[in-house]
Design an enzyme around this catalytic site. Structure first.
Site, PDB file in Angstrom:
ATOM      1  N   SER A   1      69.705  49.934  58.049  1.00 36.41           N
ATOM      2  CA  SER A   1      69.557  51.393  57.925  1.00 36.41           C
ATOM      3  C   SER A   1      69.130  51.935  59.272  1.00 36.41           C
ATOM      4  O   SER A   1      68.480  51.227  60.066  1.00 36.41           O
ATOM      5  CB  SER A   1      68.504  51.740  56.888  1.00 36.41           C
ATOM      6  OG  SER A   1      68.139  53.111  57.004  1.00 36.41           O
TER       7      SER A   1
ATOM      8  N   TYR B   1      59.877  50.707  53.418  1.00 37.93           N
ATOM      9  CA  TYR B   1      61.348  50.668  53.468  1.00 37.93           C
ATOM     10  C   TYR B   1      61.816  50.512  54.920  1.00 37.93           C
ATOM     11  O   TYR B   1      62.651  49.649  55.220  1.00 37.93           O
ATOM     12  CB  TYR B   1      61.942  51.937  52.844  1.00 37.93           C
ATOM     13  CG  TYR B   1      63.450  51.968  52.907  1.00 37.93           C
ATOM     14  CD1 TYR B   1      64.222  50.982  52.289  1.00 37.93           C
ATOM     15  CD2 TYR B   1      64.113  52.979  53.605  1.00 37.93           C
ATOM     16  CE1 TYR B   1      65.608  51.000  52.361  1.00 37.93           C
ATOM     17  CE2 TYR B   1      65.497  53.003  53.671  1.00 37.93           C
ATOM     18  CZ  TYR B   1      66.242  52.014  53.055  1.00 37.93           C
ATOM     19  OH  TYR B   1      67.610  52.022  53.130  1.00 37.93           O
TER      20      TYR B   1
END
Ligand code: NAP
Length: 263
Positions: A141, A154
């Site tokens: 990501s 995350y």
């Protein structure tokens, strides 16, 4: 029907980015092994892709947070020499700050995004090195390089995915195995509902479709990219970032602390 390119195993294939990889890879000539928890969705996708492409599409229902299920998928990746591609895609996110987050949910995220991804990569890499060929795609990501954007755990898991992928690429490239890490920006999938912030809350101009994301990532793979950021207009910006990072190298480990610490 064209000759098979081998089997691609895709985790998190029941929706979003994983389901889109399934579609594109079947159309490229891969047979597929689709992995996720939702059996109904996986079977519906398998039936549709088989009808569209005539490829063999197998479904393996597994919760990668359960050790026995994870071990089952590791075994398949380790033993099945027909597998030539792993898309390590299953993952969950979070948007709330750490102090507002449930510690058990953070742990589950680390187990899926880091532990499961690592064990599956190891199993596939062992198989691929024995064959002298294979491709490993890890879905990271952009929060790996922008860790303040969403939940910090995350971001930390995705920083792991990036560092791990780059190290693995270094380790495996001379053994016939390709490793690509993909860093999506905001992509219109159910990820955002699971993470607690429906994607409709984001400006439309920063949200990519899963179809465009995967098509760009596969184009990056075909172009030989090791790190693919589908949104980034100028790849020279990434090269400059890497150059700055690598320039630190000679000074990262010395016998003496730097003079500014006065030690
Ligand atoms: P998604 O539509 O929610 O897909 C997540 C997939 O992971 C689903 O197929 C889900 O299937 C599977 N999954 C979740 N928990 C699992 C578990 N315990 N065991 C097995 N499978 C599990 O979201 P997505 O956007 O496509 O996400 C795919 C990847 O892209 C993730 O790694 C995510 O971090 C990354 N990513 C997404 C974005 C974005 O903006 N969407 C941006 C950057 C990176 P089941 O529920 O059926 O198990």
């Amino acid at each position: 029907m064209t000759q098979s390119k081998g089997y691609a195993l895709i985790t998190g294939a029941s929706s979003g980015i994983g389901a889109t990889y399934a579609d594109r890879l079947a159309r490229q000539g891969y047979d597929l092994i689709l992995v996720a928890r939702n059996q109904h969705r996986l079977e519906r996708l398998a039936t549709q892709l088989n009808a569209d492409t005539q490829r063999d599409i197998q479904v393996v229902v597994a919760d990668l947070n359960l050790p026995a299920d994870l071990a089952r998928i590791e075994q398949i990746l380790h033993d099945d020499s027909r597998i030539s591609l792993l898309v390590n895609n299953a993952g969950i996110g979070a948007t709330a700050p750490l102090l507002d987050s449930d510690a058990d949910k953070m742990e589950a995220m680390i187990l899926l995004n880091v532990l499961a991804l690592t064990r599956l990569a190891k199993a596939a890499a062992t198989n691929f090195v024995a064959q002298g060929r294979g491709t490993l795609i890890n879905i990271g990501s952009i929060v790996a390089v922008a860790p303040k954007l969403l939940n910090g755990v995350y971001g930390g898991t995705k920083a792991f995915v990036q560092a791990f992928s780059e190290s693995l690429e270094h380790e495996l490239s001379d053994k016939g195995v390709r490793v690509q890490v993909v860093l999506p920006g905001a992509t219109a999938t159910e990820f955002w509902d699971v993470a607690g912030l429906p994607v409709s809350n984001l400006p439309e101009t920063m949200v990519m479709t899963a179809q465009n994301l995967v098509d760009a990532a596969l184009a990056g793979l075909a172009q030989g990219e090791k790190v693919t950021i589908p949104s980034l207009p100028d790849s020279l910006d990434w090269d400059a970032y890497e150059t700055a990072r690598l320039a630190l190298g000679p000074n990262l480990s010395h016998r003496s602390p730097a003079p500014r610490y006065g030690v």
